[in-house]
Design a protein around this motif. Structure first.
Motif, PDB file in Angstrom:
ATOM      1  N   MET A  63      -3.265  -1.988  -3.414  1.00  0.00           N
ATOM      2  CA  MET A  63      -3.473  -0.889  -2.463  1.00  0.00           C
ATOM      3  C   MET A  63      -3.855   0.357  -3.271  1.00  0.00           C
ATOM      4  SD  MET A  63      -1.219  -0.243   0.927  1.00  0.00           S
ATOM      5  CE  MET A  63      -0.047   1.006   0.438  1.00  0.00           C
ATOM      6  N   ILE A  64      -5.147   0.670  -3.263  1.00  0.00           N
ATOM      7  CA  ILE A  64      -5.700   1.722  -4.111  1.00  0.00           C
ATOM      8  C   ILE A  64      -5.676   3.059  -3.375  1.00  0.00           C
ATOM      9  CG2 ILE A  64      -7.756   2.500  -5.341  1.00  0.00           C
ATOM     10  CD1 ILE A  64      -8.447  -0.438  -5.821  1.00  0.00           C
ATOM     11  N   PRO A  65      -5.116   4.100  -4.021  1.00  0.00           N
ATOM     12  CA  PRO A  65      -5.052   5.409  -3.369  1.00  0.00           C
ATOM     13  C   PRO A  65      -6.418   6.074  -3.291  1.00  0.00           C
ATOM     14  CG  PRO A  65      -4.324   5.611  -5.643  1.00  0.00           C
ATOM     15  CD  PRO A  65      -4.554   4.144  -5.382  1.00  0.00           C
ATOM     16  N   ASP A  66      -6.709   6.686  -2.151  1.00  0.00           N
ATOM     17  CA  ASP A  66      -7.918   7.486  -2.022  1.00  0.00           C
ATOM     18  C   ASP A  66      -7.775   8.747  -2.862  1.00  0.00           C
ATOM     19  OD1 ASP A  66      -8.569   5.597  -0.119  1.00  0.00           O
ATOM     20  OD2 ASP A  66      -8.747   7.003   1.541  1.00  0.00           O
ATOM     21  N   GLU A  67      -8.875   9.390  -3.124  1.00  0.00           N
ATOM     22  CA  GLU A  67      -8.842  10.659  -3.856  1.00  0.00           C
ATOM     23  C   GLU A  67      -7.983  11.664  -3.074  1.00  0.00           C
ATOM     24  OE1 GLU A  67     -11.977  14.036  -5.436  1.00  0.00           O
ATOM     25  OE2 GLU A  67     -12.688  11.992  -5.109  1.00  0.00           O
ATOM     26  N   GLY A  68      -7.063  12.318  -3.767  1.00  0.00           N
ATOM     27  CA  GLY A  68      -6.195  13.311  -3.138  1.00  0.00           C
ATOM     28  C   GLY A  68      -4.914  12.752  -2.563  1.00  0.00           C
ATOM     29  N   THR A  69      -4.752  11.430  -2.619  1.00  0.00           N
ATOM     30  CA  THR A  69      -3.579  10.794  -2.022  1.00  0.00           C
ATOM     31  C   THR A  69      -2.278  11.194  -2.713  1.00  0.00           C
ATOM     32  OG1 THR A  69      -4.727   8.921  -1.068  1.00  0.00           O
ATOM     33  CG2 THR A  69      -2.447   8.547  -1.678  1.00  0.00           C
ATOM     34  N   VAL A  70      -2.274  11.194  -4.037  1.00  0.00           N
ATOM     35  CA  VAL A  70      -1.041  11.520  -4.764  1.00  0.00           C
ATOM     36  C   VAL A  70      -0.612  12.950  -4.447  1.00  0.00           C
ATOM     37  CG1 VAL A  70       0.012  11.801  -7.043  1.00  0.00           C
ATOM     38  CG2 VAL A  70      -1.458   9.821  -6.585  1.00  0.00           C
ATOM     39  N   GLU A  71      -1.560  13.863  -4.423  1.00  0.00           N
ATOM     40  CA  GLU A  71      -1.245  15.259  -4.097  1.00  0.00           C
ATOM     41  C   GLU A  71      -0.705  15.384  -2.671  1.00  0.00           C
ATOM     42  OE1 GLU A  71      -3.407  19.664  -3.923  1.00  0.00           O
ATOM     43  OE2 GLU A  71      -4.562  17.913  -4.552  1.00  0.00           O
ATOM     44  N   ALA A  72      -1.343  14.701  -1.730  1.00  0.00           N
ATOM     45  CA  ALA A  72      -0.893  14.753  -0.328  1.00  0.00           C
ATOM     46  C   ALA A  72       0.505  14.161  -0.181  1.00  0.00           C
ATOM     47  CB  ALA A  72      -1.882  14.016   0.572  1.00  0.00           C
ATOM     48  N   GLY A  73       0.763  13.049  -0.864  1.00  0.00           N
ATOM     49  CA  GLY A  73       2.078  12.420  -0.797  1.00  0.00           C
ATOM     50  C   GLY A  73       3.151  13.283  -1.425  1.00  0.00           C
ATOM     51  N   GLU A  74       2.827  13.879  -2.573  1.00  0.00           N
ATOM     52  CA  GLU A  74       3.789  14.755  -3.241  1.00  0.00           C
ATOM     53  C   GLU A  74       4.104  15.971  -2.373  1.00  0.00           C
ATOM     54  OE1 GLU A  74       4.512  17.086  -7.465  1.00  0.00           O
ATOM     55  OE2 GLU A  74       2.452  16.731  -6.814  1.00  0.00           O
ATOM     56  N   LYS A  75       3.076  16.568  -1.795  1.00  0.00           N
ATOM     57  CA  LYS A  75       3.271  17.748  -0.931  1.00  0.00           C
ATOM     58  C   LYS A  75       4.188  17.400   0.241  1.00  0.00           C
ATOM     59  CE  LYS A  75       0.610  21.153   1.740  1.00  0.00           C
ATOM     60  NZ  LYS A  75       1.135  20.953   3.086  1.00  0.00           N
ATOM     61  N   ALA A  76       3.904  16.279   0.907  1.00  0.00           N
ATOM     62  CA  ALA A  76       4.737  15.850   2.042  1.00  0.00           C
ATOM     63  C   ALA A  76       6.179  15.636   1.593  1.00  0.00           C
ATOM     64  CB  ALA A  76       4.165  14.582   2.661  1.00  0.00           C
ATOM     65  N   ALA A  77       6.354  14.921   0.480  1.00  0.00           N
ATOM     66  CA  ALA A  77       7.703  14.623  -0.012  1.00  0.00           C
ATOM     67  C   ALA A  77       8.477  15.903  -0.306  1.00  0.00           C
ATOM     68  CB  ALA A  77       7.615  13.748  -1.264  1.00  0.00           C
ATOM     69  N   ARG A  78       7.808  16.869  -0.915  1.00  0.00           N
ATOM     70  CA  ARG A  78       8.488  18.130  -1.257  1.00  0.00           C
ATOM     71  C   ARG A  78       8.816  18.948  -0.001  1.00  0.00           C
ATOM     72  NH1 ARG A  78       9.000  18.468  -6.601  1.00  0.00           N
ATOM     73  NH2 ARG A  78       7.413  17.549  -7.965  1.00  0.00           N
ATOM     74  N   GLU A  79       8.114  18.673   1.098  1.00  0.00           N
ATOM     75  CA  GLU A  79       8.396  19.352   2.368  1.00  0.00           C
ATOM     76  C   GLU A  79       9.434  18.596   3.202  1.00  0.00           C
ATOM     77  OE1 GLU A  79       4.533  19.734   4.163  1.00  0.00           O
ATOM     78  OE2 GLU A  79       3.942  21.389   2.839  1.00  0.00           O
ATOM     79  N   GLY A  80       9.991  17.523   2.645  1.00  0.00           N
ATOM     80  CA  GLY A  80      11.015  16.749   3.354  1.00  0.00           C
ATOM     81  C   GLY A  80      10.448  15.738   4.330  1.00  0.00           C
ATOM     82  N   ILE A  81       9.157  15.448   4.193  1.00  0.00           N
ATOM     83  CA  ILE A  81       8.504  14.448   5.052  1.00  0.00           C
ATOM     84  C   ILE A  81       8.444  13.123   4.300  1.00  0.00           C
ATOM     85  CG2 ILE A  81       6.332  13.798   6.176  1.00  0.00           C
ATOM     86  CD1 ILE A  81       5.834  16.870   6.473  1.00  0.00           C
ATOM     87  N   TYR A  82       8.750  12.057   4.996  1.00  0.00           N
ATOM     88  CA  TYR A  82       8.609  10.703   4.467  1.00  0.00           C
ATOM     89  C   TYR A  82       7.303  10.182   5.069  1.00  0.00           C
ATOM     90  CZ  TYR A  82      10.238   6.009   3.104  1.00  0.00           C
ATOM     91  OH  TYR A  82      10.388   4.761   2.535  1.00  0.00           O
ATOM     92  N   PRO A  83       6.181  10.327   4.335  1.00  0.00           N
ATOM     93  CA  PRO A  83       4.869  10.102   4.953  1.00  0.00           C
ATOM     94  C   PRO A  83       4.501   8.637   5.159  1.00  0.00           C
ATOM     95  CG  PRO A  83       4.596  10.644   2.644  1.00  0.00           C
ATOM     96  CD  PRO A  83       6.068  10.757   2.938  1.00  0.00           C
ATOM     97  N   SER A  84       3.996   8.353   6.340  1.00  0.00           N
ATOM     98  CA  SER A  84       3.465   7.044   6.674  1.00  0.00           C
ATOM     99  C   SER A  84       1.943   7.137   6.517  1.00  0.00           C
ATOM    100  CB  SER A  84       3.855   6.676   8.111  1.00  0.00           C
ATOM    101  OG  SER A  84       3.631   5.319   8.369  1.00  0.00           O
ATOM    102  N   PRO A  85       1.342   6.338   5.649  1.00  0.00           N
ATOM    103  CA  PRO A  85      -0.062   6.547   5.293  1.00  0.00           C
ATOM    104  C   PRO A  85      -1.082   5.986   6.281  1.00  0.00           C
ATOM    105  CG  PRO A  85       0.796   4.701   4.067  1.00  0.00           C
ATOM    106  CD  PRO A  85       1.955   5.269   4.853  1.00  0.00           C
ATOM    107  N   ARG A  86      -2.298   6.459   6.110  1.00  0.00           N
ATOM    108  CA  ARG A  86      -3.467   5.862   6.771  1.00  0.00           C
ATOM    109  C   ARG A  86      -4.035   4.855   5.781  1.00  0.00           C
ATOM    110  NH1 ARG A  86      -9.090   6.270   7.190  1.00  0.00           N
ATOM    111  NH2 ARG A  86      -9.833   5.805   9.295  1.00  0.00           N
ATOM    112  N   ILE A  87      -4.215   3.608   6.229  1.00  0.00           N
ATOM    113  CA  ILE A  87      -4.670   2.531   5.343  1.00  0.00           C
ATOM    114  C   ILE A  87      -5.874   1.837   5.971  1.00  0.00           C
ATOM    115  CG2 ILE A  87      -4.019   0.388   4.173  1.00  0.00           C
ATOM    116  CD1 ILE A  87      -1.073   1.270   4.519  1.00  0.00           C
ATOM    117  N   VAL A  88      -6.916   1.672   5.165  1.00  0.00           N
ATOM    118  CA  VAL A  88      -8.070   0.873   5.598  1.00  0.00           C
ATOM    119  C   VAL A  88      -8.138  -0.379   4.727  1.00  0.00           C
ATOM    120  CG1 VAL A  88      -9.388   2.856   6.459  1.00  0.00           C
ATOM    121  CG2 VAL A  88      -9.737   2.065   4.099  1.00  0.00           C
TER     122      VAL A  88
END
Length: 197
Positions: A63-88
């Motif tokens: 499962m390969i992350p899209d560009e910007g995925t790590v930043e988006a996941g980190e931002k969500a995590a630091r905001e207290g969100i447990y993010p459920s991703p969009r996957i193609v």
């Protein structure tokens, strides 16, 4: 950025794992590869104990992350969100835009902020992981278990569209784990039952 990604992998998946690891490293994440675990959950637990990042992402080798995925996941995590991703899928068709879990109850296209129940690519801060606890050593339903524990810990599980991946559905080694799906489900249910006591 201080993100460690744990990627369990099997012999025979070297090519896809190499692409996945490179994509994470290109986004500035540290990657911990775990070889030969008997299940995804076992591999995640092994790497989880050794991860050094302030934010820990539990990934998959196909499962390969899209560009910007790590930043988006980190931002969500630091905001207290447990993010459920969009996957193609590799052909570009949608696999899920968030999920209700339960072995494949995928949401179709929906906006960021939509309520979800689990994440196929669990990510949280180290402090949040201390409340969630470690993965259990199963393959199927380990992400459902972590989603349940994240919600129980008070994290807001929701769709984050920018937290996005392409799932290549590598077949090598899949038959071995498919055979244990119902056994894993029983372990998951028992673990959840024990958590609420």
């Amino acid at each position: 950025m201080n993100v460690t990604v744990v990627v369990p992998t099997l012999t025979g998946r070297e090519a896809i794992c190499k692409r996945t690891v490179a994509a994470y490293k290109d986004q500035g994440a540290e990657v911990l590869i775990v070889k030969g675990a008997s299940s995804c959950g076992e591999g995640w637990a092994y790497g989880f104990e050794r991860a050094k990042g302030d934010v820990i992402l539990l990934g998959l080798d196909d499962m390969i992350p899209d560009e910007g995925t790590v930043e988006a996941g980190e931002k969500a995590a630091r905001e207290g969100i447990y993010p459920s991703p969009r996957i193609v899928l590799k052909d570009g068709s949608l696999e899920s835009c968030g999920t209700l879990g339960g072995g494949g109850c995928h949401l179709s296209e929906c906006p960021t902020g939509t309520l979800a129940y689990m994440s196929s690519a669990p990510i949280a801060t180290r402090e949040a992981w201390e409340k969630i606890g470690p993965p259990i050593p199963i393959h199927y339903y380990v992400d459902d278990y972590l989603g349940y524990m994240a919600r129980r810990a008070g994290l807001d599980c929701q769709v984050v569209r920018e937290y996005a991946f392409t799932h290549y559905e590598e077949e090598h080694g899949r038959a071995r784990v498919v055979a244990r799906a119902m056994q894993d489900r029983d372990i998951f249910v028992t673990a959840i039952s024990g958590a609420v006591q």
